[in-house]
Scaffold this active site. Structure first.
Site, short mmCIF file in Angstrom:
data_model
loop_
_atom_site.label_atom_id
_atom_site.label_comp_id
_atom_site.label_asym_id
_atom_site.label_seq_id
_atom_site.Cartn_x
_atom_site.Cartn_y
_atom_site.Cartn_z
N HIS A 96 0.88 -1.18 0.00
CA HIS A 96 0.00 0.00 0.00
C HIS A 96 0.91 1.23 0.00
O HIS A 96 2.04 1.17 0.51
CB HIS A 96 -0.83 -0.06 1.30
CG HIS A 96 -1.87 0.99 1.45
ND1 HIS A 96 -1.58 2.28 1.85
CD2 HIS A 96 -3.22 0.95 1.30
CE1 HIS A 96 -2.70 2.97 1.94
NE2 HIS A 96 -3.71 2.20 1.59
N CYS A 117 -4.81 2.47 -3.56
CA CYS A 117 -3.56 2.99 -2.98
C CYS A 117 -2.41 2.03 -3.22
O CYS A 117 -1.57 1.79 -2.32
CB CYS A 117 -3.71 3.26 -1.48
SG CYS A 117 -4.96 4.46 -1.09
N ASP A 162 3.41 -4.44 7.60
CA ASP A 162 2.13 -3.74 7.58
C ASP A 162 1.03 -4.77 7.87
O ASP A 162 0.73 -5.62 7.03
CB ASP A 162 1.95 -3.09 6.20
CG ASP A 162 0.61 -2.36 6.07
OD1 ASP A 162 -0.26 -2.56 6.94
OD2 ASP A 162 0.45 -1.63 5.08
N GLN A 185 -4.21 -5.40 7.02
CA GLN A 185 -5.21 -6.32 6.47
C GLN A 185 -5.13 -7.70 7.09
O GLN A 185 -5.89 -8.59 6.72
CB GLN A 185 -5.04 -6.42 4.94
CG GLN A 185 -5.20 -5.12 4.20
CD GLN A 185 -6.65 -4.63 4.17
OE1 GLN A 185 -7.58 -5.36 4.52
NE2 GLN A 185 -6.86 -3.38 3.79
N1 PMP Z 1 -1.77 -0.52 4.58
C1 PMP Z 1 -2.73 -1.29 4.05
C2 PMP Z 1 -2.37 -2.66 3.53
C3 PMP Z 1 -4.03 -0.81 3.97
O1 PMP Z 1 -4.99 -1.57 3.43
C4 PMP Z 1 -4.33 0.49 4.48
C5 PMP Z 1 -5.73 1.05 4.44
N2 PMP Z 1 -6.35 0.97 3.19
C6 PMP Z 1 -3.29 1.24 5.03
C7 PMP Z 1 -2.03 0.70 5.07
C8 PMP Z 1 -3.54 2.61 5.58
O2 PMP Z 1 -4.01 2.50 6.86
P1 PMP Z 1 -4.73 3.72 7.62
O3 PMP Z 1 -6.14 3.71 7.13
O4 PMP Z 1 -4.61 3.35 9.03
O5 PMP Z 1 -4.00 4.94 7.30
#
Ligand code: PMP
Length: 413
Positions: A130, A371, A207, A210
């Site tokens: 992401h 994203c 990260d 998910q």
């Molecule tokens: N990393 C991943 C894999 C995500 O899916 C997301 C949210 N779409 C984020 C980071 C961003 O997280 P946050 O909404 O806490 O900013």
């Protein structure tokens, strides 16, 4: 599929679904089918009630007041830290509460990486990240002279592990990898990956956005250096999340943001910082949000992560089977280990058009780049449609979704 044969099938999922008030509403006159859980999860009544109760009965700021309300607010906030630590199987003083994964990874970038990376160093980043696990590293690379190296994926959406380990050369100081892909659903073998990184002295940032909502997370077993989670995908309020980091890292890292709460003493000659994790929690936090997150942790533990995972795997198998019958459908990500996230396109139909038509049928899915521009560049597509499921979704919703998709497909043909 023989649903009755599995012990988790004894769970009353209908009753669990009834805990989520929003799921009873209609959209455009149709029953809502919410398949955008990777974007944000819906909230069960105990979470909504905990936030409501906090504002009605306990609202005060944390840590600054000795009065009863101040103590209650501080206790509730700290209780949320303890619950999160318990969920991740780590110590509470290794959990930095923050607004979410984006903040958590930026904290590692600015407080851990920025002071120590230098020209000649490399940050290894997987293709399926992401943007929250790409852009902070680019910003750090620009300021330190370090470079970014990409760990590539295979067509099926799995990480090329041989290439990844080969890419772990002596210049690599940090590895950024997602536990579960928000686009492909791929579950990366982070335990093995982090072990290989550690052997080579490479710090790993995982990260967990998910992963943490969908499976039991045992951080000591994973063996990473940093792990980020976000509360709003775990049935908690938006603006809540956490960074877990090894104690020695937190002790050595300088503060990222300065202000109240993160200090022991301030004079114009200098400031003595608070101990970690408070050193990283400047200013008034999202107290009510963390109270809600505490309730969300209780709720998820109550349902049970083994049950959640088994339920979502059954839904994923059903969804995949049905999607594979849709003419002209191209699915992105066929990893053997996959979470209930499915990205796809239908020949001749634009993802946004399909999503708009699905919305008219009450179906909420996400269309776009999720994203994850570099990942979509790999597949050579500008957008995908993504259906992402949670344990409170149903097999009937999958049938409704497929019917709506076929209707939309025919309209666009
Ligand atoms: N990393 C991943 C894999 C995500 O899916 C997301 C949210 N779409 C984020 C980071 C961003 O997280 P946050 O909404 O806490 O900013």
């Amino acid at each position: 599929m023989n649903l009755q044969a599995s012990p988790w099938a004894l769970i009353d999922w209908e009753r669990i679904r009834a805990d989520f008030p929003l799921l009873t509403r209609e959209v455009h006159g149709k029953p809502l089918v919410y398949f955008d859980n990777a974007n944000t999860a819906q909230k069960p009544a105990p979470v909504i009630e905990a936030v409501d109760d906090f504002y009605r009965r306990h609202n005060a700021n944390v840590s600054r007041s000795v009065h009863a309300l101040g103590t209650e607010a501080t206790d509730a906030y700290e209780e949320s830290r303890r619950k999160l630590a318990n969920l991740l199987n780590v110590r509470g003083d290794e959990i930095v509460l923050c607004s979410g994964t984006t903040f958590a990874i930026n904290l590692v970038a600015y407080s851990w990486a920025l002071p120590q990376l230098k020209p000649g160093d490399t940050i290894l980043v997987s293709r399926m990240e992401h943007h929250a696990n790409i852009v902070p590293w680019q910003l750090v690379a620009q300021r330190t002279g370090a470079r970014i190296k990409v760990a590539e994926i295979r067509e099926d959406g799995t990480l090329d592990l041989d290439a990844l380990y080969k890419a772990m050369t002596v210049d690599v100081k940090l590895l950024a990898v997602t536990h579960v892909s928000n686009v492909l659903g791929t579950v990366n073998p982070v335990r093995e990956i982090c072990r290989e990184a550690r052997k080579r002295g490479i710090a790993s940032v995982v990260d967990g956005s998910q992963a943490a909502p969908h499976r039991k997370i045992d951080l000591p077993a994973i063996g990473c250096d940093f792990y980020a989670v976000t509360g709003h995908k775990m049935c908690g309020p938006t603006g809540t999340g956490a960074l877990w980091a090894r104690k020695e890292h937190l002790a050595a890292m300088p503060p990222f943001i300065g202000g109240g709460e993160m200090i022991k003493e301030v004079s114009f000659d200098g400031t003595v910082f608070n101990d970690p994790p408070h050193k990283f929690e400047a200013g008034t936090p999202n107290i009510a949000g963390f109270v809600g997150l505490g309730a969300a942790m209780d709720y998820l533990q109550g349902v049970g992560f083994d049950n959640i995972e088994a339920r979502e795997q059954a839904l994923l198998a059903h969804l995949t089977e049905e999607l594979d019958k849709v003419p002209g459908l191209r699915m992105f990500g066929r990893a053997p280990q996959k979470a209930a996230v499915v990205s796809f396109l239908i020949e001749g139909a634009h993802a946004h058009d399909l999503a708009t038509l699905l919305d008219l049928e009450g179906v909420a899915v996400r269309s776009g780049q999720h994203c994850a521009h570099p990942l979509l560049q790999f597949y050579g597509v500008a957008a995908t449609l993504r259906a992402s499921l949670a344990f409170y979704n149903t097999h009937e919703e999958i049938e409704a979704f497929i019917a709506a998709l076929n209707k939309a497909r025919k309209l666009l043909a």
